[in-house]
Design a protein around this motif. Structure first.
Motif, PDB file in Angstrom:
ATOM      1  N   GLU A   5     -22.579  47.282 -16.633  1.00 55.00           N
ATOM      2  CA  GLU A   5     -21.172  47.502 -16.982  1.00 55.00           C
ATOM      3  C   GLU A   5     -20.829  46.846 -18.318  1.00 55.00           C
ATOM      4  O   GLU A   5     -21.217  45.716 -18.595  1.00 55.00           O
ATOM      5  CB  GLU A   5     -20.255  46.966 -15.881  1.00 55.00           C
ATOM      6  CG  GLU A   5     -20.370  45.491 -15.591  1.00 55.00           C
ATOM      7  CD  GLU A   5     -21.286  45.163 -14.430  1.00 55.00           C
ATOM      8  OE1 GLU A   5     -21.262  44.003 -13.960  1.00 55.00           O
ATOM      9  OE2 GLU A   5     -22.030  46.065 -13.983  1.00 55.00           O
ATOM     10  N   PHE A  37     -17.609  46.395 -19.298  1.00 59.14           N
ATOM     11  CA  PHE A  37     -16.488  45.515 -18.964  1.00 59.14           C
ATOM     12  C   PHE A  37     -16.668  45.032 -17.528  1.00 59.14           C
ATOM     13  O   PHE A  37     -16.874  45.836 -16.624  1.00 59.14           O
ATOM     14  CB  PHE A  37     -15.164  46.255 -19.117  1.00 59.14           C
ATOM     15  CG  PHE A  37     -14.972  46.869 -20.475  1.00 59.14           C
ATOM     16  CD1 PHE A  37     -14.639  46.081 -21.570  1.00 59.14           C
ATOM     17  CD2 PHE A  37     -15.134  48.232 -20.670  1.00 59.14           C
ATOM     18  CE1 PHE A  37     -14.474  46.635 -22.825  1.00 59.14           C
ATOM     19  CE2 PHE A  37     -14.976  48.800 -21.922  1.00 59.14           C
ATOM     20  CZ  PHE A  37     -14.646  47.999 -23.007  1.00 59.14           C
ATOM     21  N   ARG A  61     -14.395  43.410 -15.663  1.00 56.44           N
ATOM     22  CA  ARG A  61     -13.176  43.618 -14.880  1.00 56.44           C
ATOM     23  C   ARG A  61     -12.254  44.568 -15.652  1.00 56.44           C
ATOM     24  O   ARG A  61     -12.110  44.452 -16.874  1.00 56.44           O
ATOM     25  CB  ARG A  61     -12.455  42.291 -14.626  1.00 56.44           C
ATOM     26  CG  ARG A  61     -13.352  41.205 -14.025  1.00 56.44           C
ATOM     27  CD  ARG A  61     -12.560  39.946 -13.691  1.00 56.44           C
ATOM     28  NE  ARG A  61     -11.901  39.377 -14.866  1.00 56.44           N
ATOM     29  CZ  ARG A  61     -11.129  38.301 -14.851  1.00 56.44           C
ATOM     30  NH1 ARG A  61     -10.924  37.665 -13.702  1.00 56.44           N
ATOM     31  NH2 ARG A  61     -10.561  37.839 -15.942  1.00 56.44           N
ATOM     32  N   ILE A  62     -11.625  45.477 -14.912  1.00 55.75           N
ATOM     33  CA  ILE A  62     -10.690  46.414 -15.521  1.00 55.75           C
ATOM     34  C   ILE A  62      -9.329  46.246 -14.843  1.00 55.75           C
ATOM     35  O   ILE A  62      -9.214  46.376 -13.625  1.00 55.75           O
ATOM     36  CB  ILE A  62     -11.174  47.863 -15.403  1.00 55.75           C
ATOM     37  CG1 ILE A  62     -12.511  48.026 -16.149  1.00 55.75           C
ATOM     38  CG2 ILE A  62     -10.129  48.837 -15.952  1.00 55.75           C
ATOM     39  CD1 ILE A  62     -13.096  49.426 -16.094  1.00 55.75           C
ATOM     40  N   MET A  74     -11.961  45.939 -10.219  1.00 55.73           N
ATOM     41  CA  MET A  74     -10.713  46.416 -10.805  1.00 55.73           C
ATOM     42  C   MET A  74      -9.512  45.753 -10.160  1.00 55.73           C
ATOM     43  O   MET A  74      -9.540  45.379  -8.987  1.00 55.73           O
ATOM     44  CB  MET A  74     -10.598  47.944 -10.683  1.00 55.73           C
ATOM     45  CG  MET A  74     -10.522  48.475  -9.265  1.00 55.73           C
ATOM     46  SD  MET A  74     -10.429  50.294  -9.183  1.00 55.73           S
ATOM     47  CE  MET A  74      -8.719  50.562  -9.703  1.00 55.73           C
ATOM     48  N   ASP A  85     -13.249  41.737 -20.388  1.00 58.11           N
ATOM     49  CA  ASP A  85     -12.223  42.413 -19.587  1.00 58.11           C
ATOM     50  C   ASP A  85     -11.691  43.620 -20.350  1.00 58.11           C
ATOM     51  O   ASP A  85     -11.671  43.635 -21.584  1.00 58.11           O
ATOM     52  CB  ASP A  85     -11.041  41.480 -19.308  1.00 58.11           C
ATOM     53  CG  ASP A  85     -11.343  40.415 -18.264  1.00 58.11           C
ATOM     54  OD1 ASP A  85     -12.261  40.607 -17.455  1.00 58.11           O
ATOM     55  OD2 ASP A  85     -10.633  39.379 -18.266  1.00 58.11           O
ATOM     56  N   LEU A  86     -11.226  44.618 -19.614  1.00 63.05           N
ATOM     57  CA  LEU A  86     -10.541  45.770 -20.189  1.00 63.05           C
ATOM     58  C   LEU A  86      -9.157  45.866 -19.554  1.00 63.05           C
ATOM     59  O   LEU A  86      -9.013  45.749 -18.337  1.00 63.05           O
ATOM     60  CB  LEU A  86     -11.318  47.060 -19.921  1.00 63.05           C
ATOM     61  CG  LEU A  86     -10.719  48.344 -20.528  1.00 63.05           C
ATOM     62  CD1 LEU A  86     -10.846  48.335 -22.037  1.00 63.05           C
ATOM     63  CD2 LEU A  86     -11.383  49.588 -19.940  1.00 63.05           C
ATOM     64  N   ILE A 132      -5.016  50.773 -24.344  1.00 69.47           N
ATOM     65  CA  ILE A 132      -6.318  50.356 -23.811  1.00 69.47           C
ATOM     66  C   ILE A 132      -6.858  49.226 -24.676  1.00 69.47           C
ATOM     67  O   ILE A 132      -7.249  49.437 -25.835  1.00 69.47           O
ATOM     68  CB  ILE A 132      -7.297  51.545 -23.802  1.00 69.47           C
ATOM     69  CG1 ILE A 132      -6.669  52.743 -23.072  1.00 69.47           C
ATOM     70  CG2 ILE A 132      -8.617  51.149 -23.159  1.00 69.47           C
ATOM     71  CD1 ILE A 132      -7.390  54.057 -23.319  1.00 69.47           C
ATOM     72  N   SER A 138      -9.165  45.520 -25.295  1.00 70.61           N
ATOM     73  CA  SER A 138     -10.170  44.511 -24.955  1.00 70.61           C
ATOM     74  C   SER A 138     -10.486  43.709 -26.207  1.00 70.61           C
ATOM     75  O   SER A 138     -10.503  44.254 -27.318  1.00 70.61           O
ATOM     76  CB  SER A 138     -11.459  45.146 -24.431  1.00 70.61           C
ATOM     77  OG  SER A 138     -12.437  44.134 -24.197  1.00 70.61           O
ATOM     78  N   ILE A 150     -13.351  54.177 -15.284  1.00 71.32           N
ATOM     79  CA  ILE A 150     -13.748  53.036 -14.449  1.00 71.32           C
ATOM     80  C   ILE A 150     -15.132  53.272 -13.852  1.00 71.32           C
ATOM     81  O   ILE A 150     -16.002  52.401 -13.896  1.00 71.32           O
ATOM     82  CB  ILE A 150     -12.696  52.800 -13.345  1.00 71.32           C
ATOM     83  CG1 ILE A 150     -11.382  52.293 -13.970  1.00 71.32           C
ATOM     84  CG2 ILE A 150     -13.209  51.798 -12.307  1.00 71.32           C
ATOM     85  CD1 ILE A 150     -10.211  52.253 -12.999  1.00 71.32           C
ATOM     86  N   ASN A 185     -17.868  53.008 -16.458  1.00 66.26           N
ATOM     87  CA  ASN A 185     -18.104  51.626 -16.856  1.00 66.26           C
ATOM     88  C   ASN A 185     -19.035  50.907 -15.886  1.00 66.26           C
ATOM     89  O   ASN A 185     -19.871  50.108 -16.296  1.00 66.26           O
ATOM     90  CB  ASN A 185     -16.781  50.867 -16.931  1.00 66.26           C
ATOM     91  CG  ASN A 185     -16.972  49.417 -17.309  1.00 66.26           C
ATOM     92  OD1 ASN A 185     -17.307  49.081 -18.434  1.00 66.26           O
ATOM     93  ND2 ASN A 185     -16.784  48.529 -16.337  1.00 66.26           N
TER      94      ASN A 185
END
Length: 399
Positions: free
Chosen positions: A3, A5, A7-8, A282, A325-326, A353, A355, A377, A380
């Motif tokens: 991944e 990111f 955490r989204i 997420m 993070d995103l 959006i 980051s 998501i 990712n």
């Protein structure tokens, strides 16, 4: 691919639309624009955080100006589903296409047959049965409700059947029981509203009535698994803040936290970002006050103030986000506070959006479905999107 990111965070500023959809004329909403018209009524919005993310690229929002924003992509998104409801918007973000709108009873109230069945099965008389603001109908009918131990039934521009009753007279558990009966009745196709909502209140007179935090939603489940379920099955955190858990009827929810205000929702989200135990997955957030307190009540000044207060909290959140993070700030429909009636408005939504790891941020082409959020998501986290889910990932994030 590992991944990109870890955490989204998806924050839904409920109803903050940004211009009419191509088919808005079918809904009587051609020309609506929640954020632009709010800004005009407020003589400009002071939203420096959203301005720094590039929101001025999306429309002529009084009080904003175009800037370079290397850490954020921005665009608008159209809705592929029919309708302009909370559930259809959120469900679409997670990959669900809704082709038949949920039933509403805004203009007529609920049919006599439904009310008769509800009275018979609950043992309570029903009063009200029209579209109204929850605080206003409790003020109007609360004293009668307490005297008779009846049920105040009302609806709104959403596909909802709401039942208000006194916590002290009717009791919470009895109110919840009656709502469960209403949910069962409203599974019939002709009555199939999206949500049954328990609206308890306390107080002795109309001057002292106050709704409590013990609201309880009984929603329809999505028709099939969503991005949230797939994330859960792959052992990722799905942390839900606000009414997300209710909108999905708990389906695909790993953790849920209720909120009492936009500020409280943002504080909870900031705590989630700080939480060292939240390592990957997420966080899906709904901030409802834009819609419930200001959009439906056609209060553009209050709406603008809420946007400015959110902007301050958004800055606080960005400061504690990790490099991997995103953050996606978006909406689920419009609710132009300068529009006619009290209904939602059929609008596009913004996508901001952000980051710290994005270095080539810019305005990107308009998306054709809210579901691109969910598809992004899944991409990712290197999870294949099932064919029954719609949406295309935002590839600019992965180039």
């Amino acid at each position: 691919m590992k991944e990109k990111f870890k955490r989204i965070f998806v924050i839904v500023a409920d109803s903050v639309g940004i211009g009419a959809e191509p088919d808005a004329h079918l809904y009587g909403d051609e020309g609506s624009n929640t954020i632009v018209h709010t800004a005009e009524k407020c003589n400009g919005l002071n939203i420096p955080t959203m301005n720094s993310l590039g929101i001025a690229d999306l429309d002529n929002i009084l009080g904003t100006h175009q800037v370079l924003h290397p850490n954020s992509f921005v665009c608008k998104s159209q809705e592929a589903s029919v309708g302009k409801d909370t559930m259809t918007g959120h469900w679409e973000m997670m990959g669900v296409l809704t082709t038949s709108p949920f039933v509403t009873f805004t203009d007529t109230g609920f049919p006599k047959e439904l009310i008769d069945e509800l009275e018979e099965k609950t043992g309570h008389k029903v009063i009200g049965n029209y579209a109204a603001s929850g605080t206003e109908i409790i003020k109007e009918l609360g004293e009668q409700q307490m005297k008779e131990n009846s049920l105040i039934v009302y609806t709104s521009a959403d596909s909802v059947l709401q039942i208000a009753a006194s916590e002290e007279v009717t009791g919470l558990q009895e109110l919840y029981r009656c709502c469960e009966i209403a949910r069962e009745i409203c599974m019939k196709p002709e009555y199939k509203v999206g949500r049954i909502i328990a609206r308890p209140y306390v107080g002795k007179t109309k001057e002292t009535f106050k709704r409590t935090a013990n609201r309880h939603d009984l929603a329809l489940k999505p028709p099939h698994k969503t991005v949230m379920n797939i994330m859960q099955e792959n052992n990722y955190m799905v942390s839900c803040v606000g009414k997300i858990g209710d909108i999905f009827d708990g389906y695909g929810v790993v953790k849920t936290q209720k909120t009492i205000s936009n500020d409280n929702g943002m504080d909870i989200t900031i705590n989630e970002a700080i939480d060292s135990s939240f390592k990957t997955g997420m966080c899906f957030v709904n901030l409802v006050e834009f819609d419930s307190e200001y959009g439906h009540r056609r209060n553009p000044i209050g709406y603008g103030k809420a946007l400015e207060e959110f902007d301050i909290k958004l800055n606080q959140l960005i400061k504690v986000l990790r490099d991997d993070d995103l953050l996606i700030v978006t909406a689920d429909h419009g609710n132009d506070p300068t529009w006619h009636g009290t209904d939602h408005t059929r609008e596009k939504i913004p996508l901001l959006i952000y980051s710290k790891s994005i270095k080539n941020g810019k305005l990107i082409p308009e998306r054709l479905s809210f579901a691109d959020i969910g598809a992004t998501i899944l991409k990712n986290f290197s999870i294949d999107k099932p064919d029954y889910l719609i949406g295309k990932p935002i590839d600019e994030l992965f180039n």
